[in-house]
Design a protein around this motif. Structure first.
Motif, PDB file in Angstrom:
ATOM      1  N   ARG A 174      49.255  34.519  47.451  1.00 21.00           N
ATOM      2  CA  ARG A 174      48.890  35.922  47.685  1.00 21.00           C
ATOM      3  C   ARG A 174      49.251  36.772  46.468  1.00 21.00           C
ATOM      4  O   ARG A 174      48.494  37.647  46.059  1.00 21.00           O
ATOM      5  N   ASP A 178      46.849  39.118  44.353  1.00 17.49           N
ATOM      6  CA  ASP A 178      47.116  40.555  44.255  1.00 17.49           C
ATOM      7  C   ASP A 178      47.131  40.999  42.791  1.00 17.49           C
ATOM      8  O   ASP A 178      46.604  42.063  42.449  1.00 17.49           O
ATOM      9  N   TYR A 200      41.574  35.428  52.119  1.00 17.54           N
ATOM     10  CA  TYR A 200      42.520  36.496  51.753  1.00 17.54           C
ATOM     11  C   TYR A 200      41.820  37.587  50.949  1.00 17.54           C
ATOM     12  O   TYR A 200      42.005  38.790  51.223  1.00 17.54           O
ATOM     13  N   VAL A 201      41.028  37.195  49.957  1.00 19.38           N
ATOM     14  CA  VAL A 201      40.327  38.199  49.155  1.00 19.38           C
ATOM     15  C   VAL A 201      39.312  38.942  50.009  1.00 19.38           C
ATOM     16  O   VAL A 201      39.191  40.175  49.930  1.00 19.38           O
ATOM     17  N   LYS A 203      39.399  39.557  53.199  1.00 24.90           N
ATOM     18  CA  LYS A 203      40.057  40.450  54.156  1.00 24.90           C
ATOM     19  C   LYS A 203      40.807  41.580  53.472  1.00 24.90           C
ATOM     20  O   LYS A 203      40.736  42.735  53.902  1.00 24.90           O
ATOM     21  N   THR A 204      41.524  41.262  52.396  1.00 25.61           N
ATOM     22  CA  THR A 204      42.400  42.242  51.751  1.00 25.61           C
ATOM     23  C   THR A 204      41.650  43.134  50.776  1.00 25.61           C
ATOM     24  O   THR A 204      41.980  44.313  50.626  1.00 25.61           O
ATOM     25  N   TYR A 205      40.645  42.557  50.106  1.00 28.91           N
ATOM     26  CA  TYR A 205      39.878  43.309  49.104  1.00 28.91           C
ATOM     27  C   TYR A 205      38.382  43.131  49.367  1.00 28.91           C
ATOM     28  O   TYR A 205      37.644  42.585  48.530  1.00 28.91           O
TER      29      TYR A 205
END
Length: 220
Positions: A174, A178, A200-201, A203-205
């Motif tokens: 992560r 980030d 992750y990318v 969902k987060t970005y």
């Protein structure tokens, strides 16, 4: 400029596919970034996608792992004497294939508006190219870290951030993702990045995430 993903781990209908990575770049220069594992995949997919692997300006190899260099003999056959930018380690083999090999030892400009990060940890390099949208970074497997490779290209090119980073991220943490998000407008995890990195990318970005698979075409 156009990026044509000739092979990625994720398949697509009508195209051959296996574990590997190869991207044809068509812009001011036409060149191949990495060459997958199997020449048959490159031959079939280039024909199906309507692109030629002849008359290239050069080829660029991120690192000497078979899923990135396996198709290079086929590329040399189509382009006798083609210049190959590669990390040190297999010069004799590349010469036997018929390449004009340039071993890369440090970061620098290899063509107008095209840079190498140099082989980080004496092993793997990435490529950055100037486009009308900004700096586009292509990575192979990112064993030294996709954030480190991107940072190295920002440093050598003079750009403050990357417009796009695409390629294999090698199961990054992560924290690595980030850091990458701080440096890049768009992120396209592919090849060995893994499902976690993609999720992750995404969902987060979500505003930065770009989905990539075999046959993807990205125009800049």
């Amino acid at each position: 400029m156009k990026l044509v993903v000739l092979n990625d781990n994720v398949p697509a209908k009508g195209l051959m596919n296996e574990w590997g990575w190869s991207v044809l770049v068509e812009g001011k220069k036409r060149f191949l970034f990495d060459a997958d594992t199997n020449p048959l995949v490159l031959a079939h997919n280039s024909k199906a996608l309507g692109v030629s692997l002849r008359d290239l300006d050069f080829a660029f190899l991120s690192h000497w792992h078979y899923d990135h260099y396996g198709g290079l003999p086929y590329i040399a056959e189509l382009n006798p004497g083609l210049r190959l930018y590669a990390p040190p380690g297999n010069r004799a083999m590349a010469l036997r294939w018929g390449f004009d090999i340039v071993e890369v030892f440090k970061a620098g400009e290899i063509a107008d508006g095209i840079w190498t990060s140099g082989p980080l940890d004496d092993f793997e390099q990435a490529l950055g190219m100037e486009t009308s949208s900004g700096l586009v970074v292509i990575v192979g497997c990112s064993h030294p870290g996709v954030d480190r490779l991107t940072k190295a290209l920002l440093n050598v090119s003079g750009y403050e951030n990357a417009h796009l980073v695409i390629g294999g991220f090698h199961g990054p943490s992560r924290r690595t993702l980030d850091r990458l998000a701080e440096m890049a407008d768009f992120i396209a995890p592919a090849h060995c990045s893994g499902d976690f990195a993609k999720a992750y990318v995404r969902k987060t970005y979500p505003e930065k995430f770009i989905s990539v698979k075999t046959g993807s075409i990205i125009e800049l």
